[in-house]
Structure formats: C-alpha cells, structure tokens
Write an enzyme that holds these catalytic residues in place. Structure first.
Site, short mmCIF file in Angstrom:
data_model
loop_
_atom_site.label_atom_id
_atom_site.label_comp_id
_atom_site.label_asym_id
_atom_site.label_seq_id
_atom_site.Cartn_x
_atom_site.Cartn_y
_atom_site.Cartn_z
N SER A 95 13.13 28.73 89.02
CA SER A 95 11.93 28.89 88.21
C SER A 95 10.74 28.27 88.93
O SER A 95 10.88 27.24 89.61
CB SER A 95 12.12 28.22 86.84
N ASN A 103 18.85 30.79 87.87
CA ASN A 103 18.89 31.99 87.05
C ASN A 103 19.80 33.07 87.67
O ASN A 103 19.78 33.29 88.88
CB ASN A 103 17.48 32.56 86.88
N LYS A 112 16.24 24.99 86.69
CA LYS A 112 16.76 26.32 86.44
C LYS A 112 17.47 26.93 87.65
O LYS A 112 17.02 26.80 88.78
CB LYS A 112 15.62 27.27 86.02
N ASN A 166 16.45 79.74 97.99
CA ASN A 166 17.17 79.41 96.76
C ASN A 166 18.62 79.01 97.04
O ASN A 166 19.11 78.00 96.52
CB ASN A 166 17.14 80.60 95.80
N THR A 185 36.84 39.13 70.76
CA THR A 185 36.39 40.31 70.02
C THR A 185 35.19 39.87 69.20
O THR A 185 35.13 38.74 68.73
CB THR A 185 37.48 40.86 69.08
N HIS A 186 34.21 40.76 69.07
CA HIS A 186 32.96 40.44 68.34
C HIS A 186 32.27 39.20 68.95
O HIS A 186 31.53 38.50 68.25
CB HIS A 186 33.23 40.18 66.86
N LYS A 229 15.74 66.59 92.37
CA LYS A 229 15.98 65.83 93.60
C LYS A 229 15.54 64.38 93.52
O LYS A 229 16.35 63.47 93.75
CB LYS A 229 15.29 66.53 94.78
N GLN A 259 13.28 72.05 91.07
CA GLN A 259 12.89 71.11 92.13
C GLN A 259 12.91 69.67 91.62
O GLN A 259 13.04 68.72 92.39
CB GLN A 259 11.50 71.47 92.65
N GLU A 314 21.06 40.15 86.08
CA GLU A 314 20.09 40.68 85.12
C GLU A 314 19.44 41.96 85.64
O GLU A 314 19.21 42.91 84.87
CB GLU A 314 19.02 39.62 84.84
N SER A 329 7.69 69.63 98.45
CA SER A 329 8.84 68.77 98.20
C SER A 329 9.29 68.02 99.45
O SER A 329 10.25 67.25 99.40
CB SER A 329 10.01 69.60 97.65
#
Length: 457
Positions: A276, A284, A282, A109, A154-155, A324, A321, A289, A22
């Site tokens: 782009s 973006n 463009k 441990n 709303t919606h 982690k 283990q 995102e 590890s």
C-alpha cells in the site's frame, strides 16, 4: 491495395476506410493467412489451375513475406484494408504477375474463415499447454498434502474435515474438464472452409479434400454457405474460456480469503503481492484479485459475439468482423491469467498448522460425533440433537469438541466412552472416508495415480 476496387469510381472516404479496416488487429494471424495461401496454391498447381512455376514463385514469395515479418524487416502499413490485401499486395510487388493468380478459386470470406479457424486451433493448443502446467502444480501440492488437514466448507461455514490434497483435487477436476471442453471445440471446428468461395463455391476444379489434408483438418466443410457464415467455434471457444476464467476466479476468491488475517491459511510469495502507498503493514493479493476481475472481461467477449451473431442472415455479413478483437483479447487474457496464477500458487506457502487448528475449532468433526452415537445404537435424529447440545456447550465454554472431558460428554449423553476421542480426531474423521472421491488418504492416493495417468496421456 483494395481487392474489390474495379467496381468503384471513387476512393473510399478516409473515415470509412478507418472504420472498415481490420489490419490493425487481424495482422495477428498473418502466419495462418500465409500458411493457408501456401496450401491453396499447392492445391491449385496439383489441379492444373496454375502452373508449377507460378506455384514455386508464389510459395517463395509468401515465405519471404513471413520471414521478413518475423524478423522485423517488413511492417504493416495503414493503406491496406486487411491482412489478406497486405499479403497479396506485398506478394505481387515481390514476384509480379504470378502473385495475381494466388486468389484464384477463393474469396476473402472463406479465406478469413480459414484464418480464424487456424488461429483458434493453434491457440487452443497453447491454452491446453498452460492448463497442463497448472494441473502439474496442483498434482504436486496434492502429493505433498495427503495428510494436511483443513476444514471443508459449505455456505462459507466450516462443515467437515478434509485435506488440502482433497481441496486441490476439486480444482484439478475443474481444469481437467476445461481441457476436455477445449478439445471438443477443436474437434468440432476442425473442418476446412477454404474453397467455399464467397458463399456458393467455385467453378474451378478444386480438390478441397487435399487442401484440408495439407492444413491438418479432418476434411472439408460440406456446405459453402455455412462455411463462411459459421462462427459457432468462436462462441464455443469463448464459452470454454469463460468457464476457465470462472474456475480461476473461484480459486482466487478462496486464496484471497485464505490470505486474510482472519484465516492465515496461506502466505502469498512477495513476487506475487503488492503493498500500500499509505499503509506500510499491507501485503495485498493483487494478482489473485486481478485474475478474479478479468473474468468479467472474458464473459463480455462471449456475450458480445452471441449478440453479434444472433441476427445475421446467411451468408457472410461484415458484422462478423467483430469476432476478432474480442476473441484475441479473451485468448490473451486467459493465457496471461493462467500463467500468472500458476506462478502464484507454485510459490505460495500453505500454513498447515493453522488449517488443522481451524478444522478442530470449527466443529468440523460434529457429524462424526453423531455417527459415533449412531454406531452405538442411538437413532440418527436423536444423535443429531445430542451433538447440537454438545456444540452449544462448547461455544459457551469456548472450547473444541476434542477438548471436552469424558465427564462433560457423558453429562449430555451416557453413551459416550473413552473411544470418542479417537472417533472424532481429525485423522480418523478423514481416514475412514475411503470411497473413491472422498478425502481419505488411501482414496486420495488412488485418485492421484489416476490424475498422473491423465497428464501422461
């Protein structure tokens, strides 16, 4: 160096070593491992379990290892199984026999349980600091936009007029709750497992209260089996991180929508946008995102640890283990998303005029028109129907309620008078909503002062 080699007569198969090791990821908390070891040996010397001379030699050796790692003079090497064996092997190489006494009264441990708690506790503080920075940016936007009108939805349909300050306040509330969840997690986990041994404590006269005090814990854990088998705090932390990610994702979704040509509510700064390779027009919202997309990664970490822990009998098992890598990744992901998101919104331009026109042209003041009729004696159910007719008329004529003539209003209901225009103006619609938590300017100013106090505390 292996900490368990005496029982074995063969070297571990290399594939087994590679699968079992590890160090490639738990090296991340070398700082916490060394701090825990310094506290442990300080307690051992206090209790007379090791000599003061050995304590001094061990602490000096540990601090030199930490310094060499931080300065790049010491590198992690593949022959060591984990961070514990790496540190101990280097300590023994530097100070000799005294280094072999460090592990008295503890097990890997309880050592790894301590390291993970210390690491998560430190990271909670860092994440909280990043959320505070985000909240300060949100509060600044709120203070500047108490009178910036926009549609509330709303919606995903325009519903009622609000202000940009009110909209930002909703996210201020979300991220404030995130801070509270992180603090709850920190408080619950803040008990020291060191001294629990492998699962049944130890016969050495340890002072676990003293060790806990040295490491800033509220006290020692009270059951040695649970101490080494507990990963509830990891689950709670990942749950809190998943919720933070969900809030960031919701916010990003709105920014992405607001940034479209159809909405044009915001202009994302060039530093947080991309273009782009084929379409020159463009611009973006890639950062928004990506933050939205990385939410699934954090969710995955939470589901992974829940799945890992669901079938593990007491006490420690090697499955644990697996806590982690996914936790480290989720923490780094959320920290990166918070930092980038804060930079993006702090440089973003809000198109106030576009937002206000969108509110006017979306019939967001229709409810206020119905309230106007109610205040003039019309039953609400009738008022609702009358305003529905007004909206249909405006859709046919391609105009807003504000643009109707009084004659047009009265053709549908003779109750309307000249004061209808003031009653349905964006300013009136917002200002008269004065209850605490509403978008009215005076109510918002009160809330902003409350938020300032929270950040100062």
């Amino acid at each position: 160096m292996k900490l368990w080699g005496g029982r074995f007569t063969k070297e571990t198969n290399q594939l087994v070593h590679n699968f079992n090791e590890s160090l490639s990821f738990d090296q991340k908390f070398y700082h916490q491992d060394i701090d825990g070891s310094i506290a442990h040996v300080t307690m051992l010397a206090k209790q007379g379990i090791v000599s003061n001379e050995d304590k001094i030699a061990i602490i000096e050796g540990l601090e030199s290892i930490k310094e060499d790692l931080e300065e790049g003079r010491l590198e992690f090497t593949k022959e060591h199984e984990d961070i514990h064996s790496f540190v101990e092997a280097n300590l023994i190489a530097r100070i000799g026999e005294a280094g072999k006494r460090l592990h008295t009264g503890r097990s890997r441990n309880d050592q790894v349980a301590l390291d993970m708690k210390l690491y998560c506790r430190d990271e909670i503080d860092e994440i909280d600091g990043l959320i505070q920075k985000l909240l300060k940016v949100l509060l600044g936007i709120m203070e500047e936009n108490v009178d910036t009108y926009m549609p509330g939805f709303t919606h995903l349909q325009k519903a009622q007029p609000i202000t940009l300050a009110h909209h930002m306040g909703a996210y201020f509330e979300m991220f404030s709750r995130d801070r509270s969840r992180l603090q709850d997690t920190k408080n619950r986990m803040n008990y020291c497992p060191l001294g629990s041994g492998a699962l049944a404590g130890t016969t050495y006269p340890l002072d676990r209260e003293y060790t806990a005090q040295l490491l800033g814990f509220q006290g020692p854990t009270l059951n040695s089996m649970d101490s080494v088998a507990d990963r509830d705090y990891v689950i709670e932390l990942l749950s809190a991180l998943a919720t933070i990610s969900m809030h960031l994702s919701r916010f990003c979704e709105e920014i992405i929508i607001w940034n479209t040509n159809e909405y044009q509510f915001v202009e994302i700064d060039d530093a947080y946008s991309t273009g782009s390779s084929i379409m020159p027009q463009k611009k973006n919202p890639d950062i928004a995102e990506l933050v939205r997309g990385k939410t699934g990664r954090v969710y995955g970490a939470l589901m992974s640890i829940l799945t890992t822990m669901k079938g593990i009998p007491l006490a420690y098992n090697k499955d644990m283990q697996e806590d982690k890598e996914l936790t480290f990744d989720a923490i780094d992901t959320v920290k990166g998303c918070l930092a980038l998101f804060t930079g993006m919104i702090s440089t973003m331009t809000f198109r106030n005029d576009v937002m206000e026109n969108s509110a006017k042209n979306g019939f967001t003041n229709a409810t206020d028109a119905a309230d106007y009729l109610v205040n003039h004696g019309v039953p609400f159910r009738d008022a609702h129907g009358i305003v529905g007719q007004l909206v249909l008329y405006c859709i046919e004529k391609e105009k807003a309620l504000d643009d109707m003539t009084l004659e047009e209003f009265r053709a549908i209901s003779p109750v309307f008078e000249d004061d209808i225009y003031e009653a349905i103006s964006m300013e009136t619609c917002v200002k008269k909503r004065m209850t605490i938590g509403a978008p009215g300017q005076e109510a918002m100013k009160r809330v902003i002062e409350i938020y300032k106090g929270q950040l100062e505390d």
